[in-house]
Design an enzyme around this catalytic site. Structure first.
Site, PDB file in Angstrom:
ATOM      1  N   TYR A 228       0.820  -1.224   0.000  1.00 31.58           N
ATOM      2  CA  TYR A 228       0.000   0.000   0.000  1.00 31.58           C
ATOM      3  C   TYR A 228       0.849   1.267   0.000  1.00 31.58           C
ATOM      4  CZ  TYR A 228      -0.297  -0.349   5.287  1.00 31.58           C
ATOM      5  OH  TYR A 228      -0.074  -0.446   6.626  1.00 31.58           O
ATOM      6  N   GLU A 229       0.229   2.366  -0.284  1.00 31.57           N
ATOM      7  CA  GLU A 229       0.928   3.647  -0.475  1.00 31.57           C
ATOM      8  C   GLU A 229       1.983   3.546  -1.567  1.00 31.57           C
ATOM      9  OE1 GLU A 229      -0.365   6.111   0.830  1.00 31.57           O
ATOM     10  OE2 GLU A 229      -1.553   5.145   2.403  1.00 31.57           O
ATOM     11  N   GLY A 230       1.717   2.722  -2.569  1.00 30.11           N
ATOM     12  CA  GLY A 230       2.676   2.524  -3.661  1.00 30.11           C
ATOM     13  C   GLY A 230       3.573   1.334  -3.376  1.00 30.11           C
TER      14      GLY A 230
END
Lengths: 625, 625
Positions: B466-468
């Site tokens: 998550y968050e890239g």
């Protein structure tokens, strides 16, 4: 994604089986028959191999091998694969000593028996089909890739059968083997106790002689896979325990048969023995397999093999079990590769940096992105390379058991002894890495249970722990197999590689593989020598070097096999083939392995060269403040 | 180990909380205050740092920092740590749109509010305490290490607060900030849709203008952490959606505030908005945090920031979120290290190869074995090195926000921009590696849930997604930050390292660190140049190199910080200290990092140098046959 349910599946969903999950989300295993046949027939010349072994030269043909593979593929794809997520979700349930397996497990096991798979490689005298283990291992790859937790029920039986075949008395064989071989009964291996895992020398379970020649076994064993379940009429436990007055340590341990139900003289089931499943574990993965605490309370047991030689008798089984665990690593690479590949061709995200590849769509399929390809090719290289290694080992195991001359059996045993810890540790660690890539290719969806990728990570983590952790395998390789033989076992194998290198030295097409392989093969000896010298000063140098040495050995071993696969593929292409795409993919994957994976050896060598000092400097009490 | 229960905890056990688990089995978090203070005060000179920033020079002292750390340590050790396994076992439950959090979560959140933690770094105008984010991040490390799933509820609010502070209108701030800042309400970030994660340019959620100036938001968002729960009176969703006729792609996305309950003019809660939690996900880990599907059905929303500039507004939040995720990696290293260290000192298995170390016991504690020490030191090096990196970034973030001159703000922003993807990806990947070592140190017991080690593996895996994802961070680093600035951002940082190297070049005690660091610092530029040249020929070279480049950058960045920590420790030792054991351990760990971890850069450089070709050669249809 099913809507409206808590993250733990409710009992309703469990009862409803898979109905609440969209079928498209479910990973479906497809047996890689083409590649299995490539490895068996084209790389390892199974026909020639069996022709040299009297036990198989008459009854094993390519047609028979392929028939078995296809039958197993059908069973694994259609019966086991659909139960893989069911097993994970439901797990096993324990109720007052009784263990119930997940929905469908028992029925699948009945089909497995009807299809005759349990008896495949057992001795014909006890109802076995007398077929080679090397065929059995290919089938176990499919079973394990489609549903590892299920596969452990028959898998553990196999260990009990081998132990009885090798060390049981005639009467013990007659009593227990026929039903174990047919699969009507299953078996277990009861080694670990809660304080004793890697170090079996300190186990405490006791065996006291009864007047009738049997023994009263008392103690608690833990981590007993398939230790209790509802799939078979009886369970035959093979148990390590100490006789009264036995020497301390590993030389005071004996091996016993302890059946769940005692067996009457006429072969019928008698009274319930004092063996009880005290609980089953809550664990990270393989939820479908019951991992049991087994309590023996003066349970009746029968000595197998000589007193105090139990660990030696176990070794027969341990090598088999370690190759079996290597298969779990290969299975993780294969199944995570299959899931990730399907997703990567389908999922759209962003444009290729070198320009749109699917301009008609909102974005390109993620398989266009080099980082995604890198993960897929890594999984593929570990799966196909791992397959070659496992099947090769299985052939050596055939020779150890059935080779004609003492010399060929001894040679095969050396190679097998050297490569077993490599295969076990390296393939399970790379299997874990592949499983991780599977999650990563799926992005956030990889974290979601329904897609099946995270289950592979959880299921396969145990493979790096049981049957000897990676660290234990590394010590076995470097300490026992390499240094204790003064490098003799290693030289047996590096000579094989050297011969292959020599045979290809004028082959321009193979240069890109042969040059680095030749260099690493030489370096393998150099690195070993360097560690050996240091170990003479300080034995802890062995422990400090072992894990990096194991990885180095694993990468080089796989490089050898990838080079051999490239050679076979190039020969087929040169000869003209209608299957050029397959062979080109082989060569391309070999190239990927040499360019993108093999350089990892450099770091391991660099780390090895720094020795033990920085590991031992810190006092145990100063690790944290 | 609790006896007699199925591997999935029965409802009885869930209801009974922890009573069925022996307390000794439960991992207990202990805040590493000594090390945190070392990094904050001795390595990063927090006092000097705050003295330079007008916002903090009056109100932040070392005493205040330490008081907050100790209060947070007490809360995390005694309130959050005991709920960590509860959250994993129970998970959240969904019932017709209503989500219930695990036992104790709500009460702990009330205490957290009472202790004033939510408002720590928010603006005083809205009830915040106006304290530095760099203090907040140290506290979030403790929250996250003791119970990551719980920490995400207040953590996500923080993102909503920052977004409103930066982009909300005065009226929006007045309406939403006071209750978000106090923690009475929480917030979310609604970005992802089921087909659009890494690629937000293709989202489909729509925002249609209402007559009153608000918008009707429709669409389905997935993976919304803390999207629905029972801990707060209202939930403020920050939502990405498209206006009618907006341009395709990333330039047609706007940002909206969509509250669960509409807020009346007097600030009281009004009617329920058409926002509904459709389900929560079944997932690998962070079970205690509700990961929601959120359905917007013409829900009332309010535009934040300019039309079609939503993604730009989000960037403010994303950097913060990425550093927050880096903390999760650090937390995994720290908590798995703590668990493994306790076990390694206690568990007995085998004798040291260099002779018995605890002859009075049946076997030696496993911390005597070099392979076990290697895993523990790896965890320690990543935890302490990661802490230094995260706290350093937080100081740069302070300067970006509160620095006096445009020049210092700009410089800090460059360093922060460069190091954020490194910290996010490298610390979460090394955190995952540490978690794996934690399981491995425990052997088979590591696979068992009660010991808590496998939970860390499961909980922390999401941090790499998550968050890239790691792959997205790698592209951000190499593509956007390094190559698009013609190396300018990188040079800003390598100059800092160069200055440090120059300052220590005559320091004999530092030679073992300075020499390799100097060489790698130069190589960083060389490798970048090499990739840049290749990328001019083929843009896919960037994608092919990015992940290895990121690892290389991560190892070098941590080498720089470990060298700085060794320097500080050596200075303290030279000056005479009563805390010599602590500083000696620092120097020893730095040495371990340079000898046993840093050589990993070699493989990454070797792999980088082989370019893109072997990745792109295989046709997507020829990966499997």
């Amino acid at each position: 994604m099913s809507a409206g349910h808590p993250h733990r599946y409710s009992q309703d969903i469990i009862n409803a089986g898979l109905t609440s999950i969209e079928e498209t989300d479910m990973p479906q295993y497809k047996a890689p028959l083409r590649d299995m046949q490539f490895v068996l027939h084209e790389l390892l010349n199974a026909n020639e191999h069996y022709a040299k072994l009297p036990a198989f030269q008459e009854n094993v043909s390519r047609e028979l091998v392929d028939q078995y593979l296809e039958a197993a593929a059908d069973f694994c794809e259609n019966e086991l694969s659909p139960l893989n997520q069911v097993g994970d979700r439901e797990g096993c349930t324990w109720n007052d000593g009784v263990v119930t397996t997940p929905t469908g497990f028992k029925e699948a096991y009945q089909k497995y028996i009807e299809l005759g798979f349990p008896s495949l490689s057992a001795e014909e005298q006890y109802g076995g089909q007398g077929l080679p283990n090397s065929l059995g291992i290919a089938i176990s790859e499919m079973v394990g890739s489609s549903n590892w937790a299920w596969g452990m029920y028959p898998g553990l039986s196999h260990g009990a059968v081998r132990t009885l075949e090798h060390h049981g008395s005639e009467q013990q064989k007659d009593t227990y083997l026929p039903n174990l071989v047919s699969g009507v009964w299953t078996g277990t291996m009861c080694l670990t106790e809660s304080h004793a895992g890697s170090d079996l020398g300190i186990i405490r379970s006791k065996a006291e002689p009864n007047e009738d020649g049997s023994y009263a076994i008392s103690g608690e064993k833990i981590f007993i896979s398939a230790g209790e379940h509802d799939m078979a009429d009886n369970i035959i436990h093979i148990v390590l325990a100490r006789l009264p007055g036995a020497p301390k340590g590993t030389k005071g341990i004996s091996l016993f048969i302890v059946p769940k139900f005692l067996v009457n003289e006429d072969g019928s089931l008698g009274e319930r023995n004092h063996v009880r499943c005290g609980s089953i574990e809550h664990k990270m993965g393989i939820h479908g397999n019951a991992t049991c605490v087994i309590n023996f309370d003066r349970a009746k047991g029968y000595l197998i093999g000589p007193e105090n030689r139990g660990l030696n008798c176990m070794f027969t089984f341990m090598n088999t079990a370690r190759i079996g665990t290597a298969v779990q690593g290969l299975a993780a690479s294969e199944s995570s590769f299959q899931g990730a590949l399907t997703y990567a061709k389908d999922r759209l995200a962003m444009r290729s940096l070198s320009g749109p590849k699917a301009p008609e769509k909102d974005a390109d399929p993620i398989i266009v992105h080099p980082a995604v390809r890198n993960m897929l090719l890594t999984q593929k290289a570990f799966a196909e390379g791992g397959r070659a290694l496992v099947y090769l080992l299985a052939q050596y195991a055939d020779v150890v058991e059935h080779g004609i001359t003492e010399e060929e059996r001894k040679f095969a045993d050396n190679i097998l002894s050297l490569l077993t810890p490599i295969a076990k540790a390296f393939l399970t660690e790379t299997g874990s890495e592949s499983a991780k890539h599977g999650v990563q290719v799926f992005g956030g969806h990889g974290f979601i249970s329904e897609h099946g990728m995270e289950q592979i990570v959880r299921d396969t983590r145990i493979a790096c722990l049981y049957e000897g952790t990676t660290e234990i395998q590394a010590l076995d390789l470097l300490g026992r197999k390499v240094l204790q033989t003064q490098g003799a076992m290693l030289r047996d194998f590096t000579k094989i590689i050297h011969k292959f290198v020599e045979a290809n030295k004028d082959n321009a097409a193979m240069k890109e593989f042969i040059e680095p392989l030749a260099s690493l093969n030489k370096e393998w000896g150099d690195v070993t020598m360097q560690i050996g010298m240091r170990a003479m000063q300080n034995p802890d140098e062995v422990g400090a070097a072992a894990v990096d040495y194991l990885y180095f050995s694993g990468y080089v071993t796989l490089a050898y096999l990838w080079a051999r696969m490239a050679e076979v593929a190039q020969q087929k292409l040169a000869a003209g083939t209608t299957d050029a795409d397959f062979y080109n993919a082989k060569v391309t994957t070999a190239r990927f392995y040499f360019k993108k994976i093999l350089p990892r050896v450099r770091s391991h060598v660099d780390v090895l060269s720094t020795g033990v000092e920085s590991l031992m400097a810190l006092d145990a009490e100063h690790f944290a403040f």
